[in-house]
Motif scaffolding. Structure first.
Motif, mmCIF file in Angstrom:
data_model
loop_
_atom_site.group_PDB
_atom_site.id
_atom_site.type_symbol
_atom_site.label_atom_id
_atom_site.label_comp_id
_atom_site.label_asym_id
_atom_site.label_seq_id
_atom_site.Cartn_x
_atom_site.Cartn_y
_atom_site.Cartn_z
ATOM 1 N N ASP A 70 -16.299 29.621 -87.890
ATOM 2 C CA ASP A 70 -16.136 28.278 -87.334
ATOM 3 C C ASP A 70 -16.906 27.227 -88.112
ATOM 4 O OD1 ASP A 70 -14.561 29.220 -85.141
ATOM 5 O OD2 ASP A 70 -16.398 29.986 -84.236
ATOM 6 N N SER A 106 -11.785 25.133 -89.451
ATOM 7 C CA SER A 106 -11.150 24.507 -88.296
ATOM 8 C C SER A 106 -9.660 24.422 -88.612
ATOM 9 C CB SER A 106 -11.721 23.107 -88.089
ATOM 10 O OG SER A 106 -11.442 22.305 -89.240
ATOM 11 N N PRO A 107 -8.830 24.123 -87.646
ATOM 12 C CA PRO A 107 -7.414 23.917 -87.970
ATOM 13 C C PRO A 107 -7.207 22.858 -89.050
ATOM 14 C CG PRO A 107 -7.662 24.178 -85.617
ATOM 15 C CD PRO A 107 -9.051 24.118 -86.185
ATOM 16 N N ILE A 112 -8.385 31.253 -89.771
ATOM 17 C CA ILE A 112 -9.024 30.888 -88.513
ATOM 18 C C ILE A 112 -9.605 32.131 -87.855
ATOM 19 C CG2 ILE A 112 -8.610 29.981 -86.183
ATOM 20 C CD1 ILE A 112 -6.353 28.286 -87.386
ATOM 21 N N TRP A 128 -12.861 28.078 -81.608
ATOM 22 C CA TRP A 128 -11.585 27.393 -81.362
ATOM 23 C C TRP A 128 -10.711 28.143 -80.363
ATOM 24 C CZ3 TRP A 128 -14.064 25.320 -85.475
ATOM 25 C CH2 TRP A 128 -13.903 23.941 -85.671
ATOM 26 N N SER A 129 -11.042 29.388 -80.082
ATOM 27 C CA SER A 129 -10.281 30.143 -79.091
ATOM 28 C C SER A 129 -11.032 30.257 -77.758
ATOM 29 C CB SER A 129 -9.981 31.549 -79.622
ATOM 30 O OG SER A 129 -11.173 32.262 -79.861
ATOM 31 N N VAL A 137 -14.491 21.750 -79.565
ATOM 32 C CA VAL A 137 -15.328 22.483 -80.522
ATOM 33 C C VAL A 137 -16.192 21.528 -81.336
ATOM 34 C CG1 VAL A 137 -15.332 24.138 -82.419
ATOM 35 C CG2 VAL A 137 -13.613 24.317 -80.631
ATOM 36 N N GLU A 138 -15.693 20.341 -81.596
ATOM 37 C CA GLU A 138 -16.456 19.377 -82.394
ATOM 38 C C GLU A 138 -17.821 19.091 -81.757
ATOM 39 O OE1 GLU A 138 -15.573 18.199 -85.305
ATOM 40 O OE2 GLU A 138 -13.591 19.160 -85.323
ATOM 41 N N LEU A 179 -5.664 28.021 -76.157
ATOM 42 C CA LEU A 179 -6.408 27.246 -77.145
ATOM 43 C C LEU A 179 -6.124 27.760 -78.552
ATOM 44 C CD1 LEU A 179 -9.919 26.825 -75.453
ATOM 45 C CD2 LEU A 179 -8.072 25.137 -75.609
ATOM 46 N N ALA A 236 -4.266 25.896 -81.812
ATOM 47 C CA ALA A 236 -4.807 25.814 -83.168
ATOM 48 C C ALA A 236 -3.793 26.319 -84.189
ATOM 49 C CB ALA A 236 -6.100 26.623 -83.256
#
Length: 380
Positions: free
Chosen positions: A57, A61-62, A77, A83-84, A89-90, A125, A129
């Motif tokens: 991560d 990221s996507p 990913i 992200w899952s 996430v940011e 999620l 992504a």
């Protein structure tokens, strides 16, 4: 013949080599770097540069996967990462970085990362992504662990992934589990999928060959070692001298090619590669591409905000990774500068692909498979 040395009475060890121990020997001709191709193909998917981003991560990221994909590389990913598990996430990464920069407790970021990874996986999620990357028109790759491959893969395939990466610290074709566990049979698992699988890591000829026989499209060599960030050697005592490990896997690839009458399995080098010179040596030793972590985390587009940690850092009981600052001078360079320059660094941390192209050209080779035949010297 294996180069064995005696380390004590009745105990021998094989002499092995890191990328730092070898040098490329140019051939009798040179060529223009404009005539060099760094393209390669994994199953049906073609890539312009032999760069795969480590599935952490801190890096993928996507949006980063999209940016790297547009430049001809592949971002993977982490299907079991933030992200899952978290919708924002940011902000989560902002908290991690703030904690790392506070320097109050060196262990605090890893503890927080473990806590964040304790949140349940949310397939919706992860599907979102995957959809974001897919809609951008670049190849979609997601990493899962061997333990969760069976449970997560159906949803990933339904979401539209192109490539599946089954990656653990160490992976084999045969896993002996607890009597209550049903071990993952890689051969059966791969045979039942409609998407190509890349699996690893491995460190020797026999394990690589066994993994190739499962039907994997690619085999990852190494454990993602990044000096200062990955601590597998300290925690498990396991190390991978990358030059030897890559050459062994390349030999397994040749054996499997002969065994099957022409099925080529790609070798991806994951570890010990931090400069353009390391990248060139990894290809020269027999790799088709390199999995990079910290070198790409320099980029301004990476979500780690100038920090890097490997995916193994989040292990709930035995983390094998630390938070590493990867800032370059005052400002973080763009992904374009990291990959293609221009560079102001005389040590090869920028213009990674440009350095590889120049090495190939100076040695007289026009493509990656030809460059795998270049001569090598051992230092000392």
């Amino acid at each position: 013949m294996r180069d064995l040395v005696e380390i004590g009475m009745g105990r021998t060890a094989r002499r092995t080599y890191e990328l730092e121990d070898v040098d490329i020997v140019p051939s009798r001709r040179t060529r223009s770097s404009k005539e060099v191709s760094t393209a390669w193909q994994l199953d049906a998917y073609r890539f312009d540069i032999p760069i795969v981003a480590h599935p952490t991560d801190a890096l993928v990221s996507p949006s980063f996967a999209i940016e790297l994909g547009k430049r001809g590389g592949l971002g993977v990913i982490n299907g079991e990462g933030l992200w899952s598990r978290h919708a924002d996430v940011e902000s989560v990464i902002d908290q991690l970085v703030e904690l790392a920069e506070s320097d109050v407790d060196a262990d605090a970021p890893v503890k927080m990362l473990q806590k964040l990874h304790a949140a349940p996986l949310q397939p919706d999620l992860l599907a979102a992504a995957v959809a974001q990357v897919r809609e951008a028109g670049v190849t979609v790759a997601v990493r899962v662990s061997p333990q969760n491959a069976r449970s997560l893969t159906p949803a990933l395939v339904a979401a539209g992934i192109d490539l599946l990466v089954v990656q653990g610290t160490i992976i084999s074709a045969e896993h002996v589990g607890h009597p209550s566990e049903e071990p993952l049979n890689m051969k059966t698992f791969i045979a039942e999928l409609d998407v190509p699988v890349v699996a690893g890591g491995v460190s020797d000829h026999r394990t690589a060959l066994h993994l190739m026989r499962t039907g994997a499209a690619g085999v990852i060599v190494g454990y993602g070692s990044t000096e200062g960030a990955t601590t597998t050697g300290e925690v498990l005592g396991i190390g991978v001298p990358m030059a030897t490990a890559i050459a062994d896997a390349a030999a397994a690839r040749r054996d499997y090619l002969d065994e099957t009458g022409g099925r080529y399995v790609h070798v991806l080098a994951d570890g010990g590669i931090s400069t353009s010179g390391h990248l060139a040596k990894a290809i020269a030793c027999g790799a088709d591409a390199a999995v990079l972590g910290a070198p790409l985390a320099l980029a301004d587009e990476a979500p780690g905000r100038g920090w890097y940690w490997p995916s193994a850092a989040a292990h709930p009981s035995m983390p094998r990774g630390a938070f590493l600052p990867v800032l370059f001078g005052e400002d973080r360079p763009s992904l374009d500068r990291v990959l293609s320059g221009p560079s102001t660094d005389p040590f090869g941390s920028l213009d990674l692909v440009g350095g590889l192209r120049r090495s190939m050209a100076k040695s007289g080779y026009s493509d990656l498979k030809e460059f795998q035949k270049v001569g090598l010297n051992i230092r000392g």
